[in-house]
Design an enzyme around this catalytic site. Structure first.
Site, PDB file in Angstrom:
ATOM      1  N   ARG F  98       0.818  -1.213   0.000  1.00 51.56           N
ATOM      2  CA  ARG F  98       0.000   0.000   0.000  1.00 51.56           C
ATOM      3  C   ARG F  98       0.854   1.267   0.000  1.00 51.56           C
ATOM      4  NH1 ARG F  98      -3.812   0.261  -2.209  1.00 51.56           N
ATOM      5  NH2 ARG F  98      -2.950   2.162  -3.071  1.00 51.56           N
ATOM      6  N   LYS F 134       2.776  24.966  -4.916  1.00 56.27           N
ATOM      7  CA  LYS F 134       1.547  24.381  -4.338  1.00 56.27           C
ATOM      8  C   LYS F 134       1.622  22.860  -4.344  1.00 56.27           C
ATOM      9  CE  LYS F 134      -1.143  28.427  -5.628  1.00 56.27           C
ATOM     10  NZ  LYS F 134      -2.273  29.004  -6.408  1.00 56.27           N
ATOM     11  N   LYS F 166       5.475  39.742  -5.122  1.00 52.26           N
ATOM     12  CA  LYS F 166       4.019  39.776  -5.278  1.00 52.26           C
ATOM     13  C   LYS F 166       3.469  41.071  -4.710  1.00 52.26           C
ATOM     14  CE  LYS F 166       3.801  34.761  -5.067  1.00 52.26           C
ATOM     15  NZ  LYS F 166       2.928  33.619  -4.827  1.00 52.26           N
ATOM     16  N   GLU F 196       5.223  39.720 -10.086  1.00 48.79           N
ATOM     17  CA  GLU F 196       3.843  39.369 -10.421  1.00 48.79           C
ATOM     18  C   GLU F 196       3.071  40.669 -10.626  1.00 48.79           C
ATOM     19  OE1 GLU F 196       2.008  36.482  -7.730  1.00 48.79           O
ATOM     20  OE2 GLU F 196       0.170  37.679  -7.821  1.00 48.79           O
ATOM     21  N   ASP F 217      -0.819  37.925 -13.860  1.00 50.35           N
ATOM     22  CA  ASP F 217      -1.719  37.180 -12.983  1.00 50.35           C
ATOM     23  C   ASP F 217      -3.166  37.371 -13.413  1.00 50.35           C
ATOM     24  OD1 ASP F 217      -2.432  35.605 -10.799  1.00 50.35           O
ATOM     25  OD2 ASP F 217      -2.745  37.375  -9.535  1.00 50.35           O
TER      26      ASP F 217
END
Lengths: 281, 281, 281, 281, 281, 281
Positions: F98, F134, F166, F196, F217
């Site tokens: 597993r 992320k 940012k 950004e 963005d």
């Protein structure tokens, strides 16, 4: 500022090394209720570095110890200056003393050496002094920080932060052009590409290949000047190899952008800091 | 010999520092199937130290890399001598290179300095040179080993290995006699009791209290001689503070048993070792 | 006092063992807002040991739990006595309960056994009772502490703290004299040298070699007396092997300096401590 | 069989405790090239337990040491029997000896005690003897294994493996029926629900609530019999509290399904195993 | 509630991944004394999950950051809702942002998916939806918690919590009857025994063997109904394999007790949560 | 290639999660001497990823298991294809199953999604698809690798690898120009500076400030085209926010250099891989 949890990992590791079996002397001779104040004092002129680490060592031994700063991080301490002051259980202060000092003597040593390099730059020079990856295993984050506190800059942090093509990579790829092309095709678009060159001929190839930075490895002074001229407007010029305090001004005047020195971290002498303890009450 | 599991902890920690994000350059430019041989070469004269660590760094990156010793641990390498030879995947060799060198340059640096101290002793002297607990956080076990490889000795390992009564302990206990008495009553019977003294008066008290070792802290040369005479047959005499290569012979001739020096570990310059890579096939 | 970061490592390890998958029962049956007080109560007479560890287990589960001491560390608790009192979230108390008790039952068990050994010494005896390195893997620091709380002493902590020459070392070195000589030449000057001897003949050799401590291994009572006489003024005499509560007084009267017993740590029965919970509000 | 990586974590932790500072004696007296064979010998009758751990300790010190089994795991060793044989560097054998023995003496001690409990069961009894969560912090996996090697069974592993409702949970939930209902609603459908009861009245409630297992806590012998009769066909009956070797047969005859005993793990005396070393060549 | 020390291990590990080399951007552009408030905002409808983890990430970067909850754990957040509010050093907030979001986006994603499954059950259905062991390596405890927050249930936690006999075990044991018999003889009495069956014939064998739970693996709808009828009163019926939102109502109406779905954890889309920062002062 | 020691840390952590308490079912039903072969089979079309991790999971459970590759890393597996083959102890294969699958299903899922993105690019396009930060906490190194295996590229690894300015940084610094200036003054010369921007006006400022990369963005398609034209020859253009498979071709045709997508790692569905076990002998 250090991420607290990362700092703890380093500090706890160091404490385990010295205190796994307790402190025979302190436990035998100092009563548990005794309180004291400990002053970290510069024994020679130095650049102050390591306040957070100093404080954290004491608080990981005993959260009840309070630490204050008498001098700011990065300050020029004169011989005899008090730098930090810790107050709490006398036992805790004695148990943490050596570990705390081992950290800050190294950090302040590096910051002191870094500042001397930076001060060797001519007035108004735009050249930056940087460290290398030649740091003490396990302490890179602290040593890079000390370099910055001293006023110098950091080079790439890890093998994963930027591309640096050396002779072995060039050989493996079959030439500078191919090596740069592959690196550009595969590395993150956020990473610059640096090429280490051993001759002016290689420098030409690196510039033709579009390197963002060229590193002149052990170039003769005359060649450095030629290299700077060739690279102007095309790439940053870094010089490395045999950097001494004496050569810094000359290299800066030659117009190099970056002088990188492993000695900043691997051979900085320890700064002389002592801890003076005074019993309270 | 290092316990394998303890060595891994230190080595893995160091590798994580440099390779957590991979090696952008090597992965982009060196084909996975390329093989190479890497020779660790002394760039200056040095005392060889760190064979096990050197080998372990490579094998923790890639168990397929083989490492052989060209010179023995503790050998005097001359500039240009090959020390160790690693063979395997070119990628693995390049990825491990810096970490491996960071370890052995430090270890060989300490061994080299230690040997120079030992050689400064007069012919036939029984004095031993020792390190202190002023080691690099996280690397104590490697640095103490390097001191021994250089021919010097180790002082106590940790705060739990032996009793060492300093001024703060004396103050806390209310005098040398009381401090020694308490230490003897509480510390393991296997631990010796050392007392650090700042004057001949304190030395008398320490000897009267039955200290096993007395440490003369920053004594003037004349006082060292008096101290040695007083302690003869009663306790070992250790001298510390401001030890330089120059003072060693003089101290040895004065008959001190032990000269301890923090500089051995905290300020040894890095030994100059390079890794020369050659592609195979 | 325990260095906080070292204690956390042991405590966290133990909590992971029991609580990695949460506490099904408590989470299902106890409301999150419920508060309670938990009293650690002696179910039999015992020596109190482990206050710091007890408190730390609760606070590593939930920093909001407060722990107070009703009895001092080292106190003789009578059956029914409340030892420590924890107050906070009922869930947290229930989740930490078993781990906390597993620690202190073992620690108090060892302290209790140690005290019974110490009390078996004749009035005024100078003999000390010590533990050995036969401790539970992972818990040495806690068990050695428990031995001290019970009034006994510690033997050397680790293989790196002191020299202890046993038959295998003697065999390997080619005799007691050679083994002691090598140990003296190489071990730190702060470490004593102990020799384990199996006969009076070996004892003579060890004394001749200048051992600091001689350990009479499984000697007959008559031989112990002879050994003590031989060693007087030359070395400390330690006795080990088959130590029982009954033999302690006899050995002390024979004048041995140290009686070491592995059973103190490896076979101490668990002290009987329960946690009585009372809901608040 | 132990998952190798989990075993390493426990073994490495134990080795660090003893060998962080090296082995002064062995390094001083035993030449690095010496080889030896070490035989683990039973000094008293015991149940053999811990072969994998014994072997792993040696190989984590030095992968070159080979270990073979002379007796199978779970075998009844007689006094004088050789259990395991390790062969390799004499230094490595000596350095690993104490740690290896500390593990297997504890494991074999538990296996030996467990077997004596199991043998106290009447011929043909279906009652099983189990451990509890009263294990040594950090060693639960090894101790539960030793219980099985001795022929007894394990109770739930952790607070997350099964539901066990005790008086505090009952109080918090507002009664046995509510506590069982909540546990059934929230706990995994794969977990049984056990209820600890202090009286026959509580037993009735637990059975009415549909408990899978009822635990009779410190019941009088007569009440145990009544409890077993009540529970027949409805729930498994477990008995706990004050279990002694003497009571086991009686409880089994009364028809209880499970006898759980914390003493199996928290108070098993260490098995007496020694390591006899013989130099080779 | 999470045991604090277990949570720290996961959080520290994640922080190391992102912040080992510091935060170049924040350290360069944000003054150390700047303070800010950061609001976690739902960008889409979602089920709130992860408050403790969110708060812990910030406090492991910097204990000075305060976190409050605007919505309760498990609440249905609408697009635009503020969920949590963190206040403190602007640098600390920016450094922790991504790591905190990576945790809670995953946790809330799972909770959101779990709730949609639970809501797909017909009114009044007693069927429970459960996860499986198909969780993200290293995050099982958080993902199982998220499943519960969403209103679904957990299956067994680990291979050590309950018995689940699959085809390979049946084959190895020589049939279902033998496999169940062995499991019953050896597994803890607190663990239920589940058998995975691939056909109605196997189902009959599992029921005859006394399985506590039968798992119908990829059964056709008609067979599920037959299976439920056969198992009634004998065993819980679990259905797994190819579970979709659409099939849940149908399976519940067929009377299955448990529907287990790996997709709940291994394929839940990330919930969309952003962190809006506002400078203070 | 993964550095072995770093891989072990991740693998060991995952194994501990599932196997700390052993495998009740396998230990009860599978004889220790049974051997088997396990074939990892694609249940749906997928991109093969994770060979090293798959093999390492088995070898950390049991070094005796051998693993071979039937398909190369990065191959397009068709439903039914055998990918890897493990052979060894049946118990070990079942215990590791597993955990091994949990890793490779996630890695292959990401590689499969990444490849679908890359294939959505128009023939000959120079645009690269990249991941973001992320990633799943604890698995970043594996997920970034999977992205590359799928043919996409990595964005910066950590907050310490490159500068990404940012809105919050801009606000804190007092404008784009100042933010870029500070970043250039302080960040390593090896790091590019990305800004950004939320509008064409900001884009102009970023280009004027000399940003190396501009990140548009959530720009409208028309604005993307304008942005690309403005940036040509000055900076790389990255587009992010709401990237779907459908928009990729359009963005590539608009001439953007980089399309970054968090969904590549945070929302890739698990690839369907099963392990078919066959008993040997």
């Amino acid at each position: 500022m250090f991420v607290k949890s990362l700092l703890d990992r380093i500090v706890d590791n160091a404490l385990a090394e010295d205190l796994e079996g307790g402190d025979l002397t302190t436990e035998a001779t100092v009563p548990p209720e005794a309180r004291a104040v400990a002053r970290a004092v510069a024994r020679k002129d130095l650049v102050v570095c390591g306040a957070d680490v100093f404080a954290r060592v004491f608080s990981r031994v005993d959260p009840g110890v309070r630490v204050e700063r008498a001098l700011d991080e990065g300050a020029d301490a004169k011989r005899g200056d008090v730098i930090w002051i810790a107050e709490g259980s006398a036992r805790s202060l004695l148990m943490a003393e050596r570990t705390a000092l081992n950290f800050v003597q190294r950090m302040s040593g590096i910051a002191t050496l870094a500042r001397s390099y930076v001060r060797a730059l001519p007035e108004g020079a735009k050249t930056r002094i940087t460290d290398t990856r030649k740091t003490t295993p396990g302490l890179r984050v602290l040593e890079r920080y000390a370099v910055r506190v001293g006023g110098a800059h950091n080079h790439r942090d890890t093998l994963g932060s930027a591309v640096m093509i050396k002779d072995n990579h060039i050989q493996a790829a079959g030439g500078i052009a191919l090596a740069v092309e592959r690196a550009r095709a595969r590395a993150p678009h956020t990473s610059k590409i640096e090429v280490e060159v051993a001759s002016l001929a290689e420098l030409d190839q690196a510039l033709a290949a579009g390197a963002d930075i060229v590193m002149l490895d052990n170039f003769a002074p005359a060649d450095v000047a030629v290299g700077v001229a060739k690279a102007r407007g095309k790439a940053l010029v870094e010089v490395s190899g045999g950097i001494t305090l004496e050569r810094i001004a000359e290299l800066a005047r030659a117009g190099v952008d970056v002088i990188s020195s492993g000695a900043l971290t691997h051979s900085a002498p320890s700064a002389d800091i002592a801890l003076d303890l005074e019993r309270l009450g």
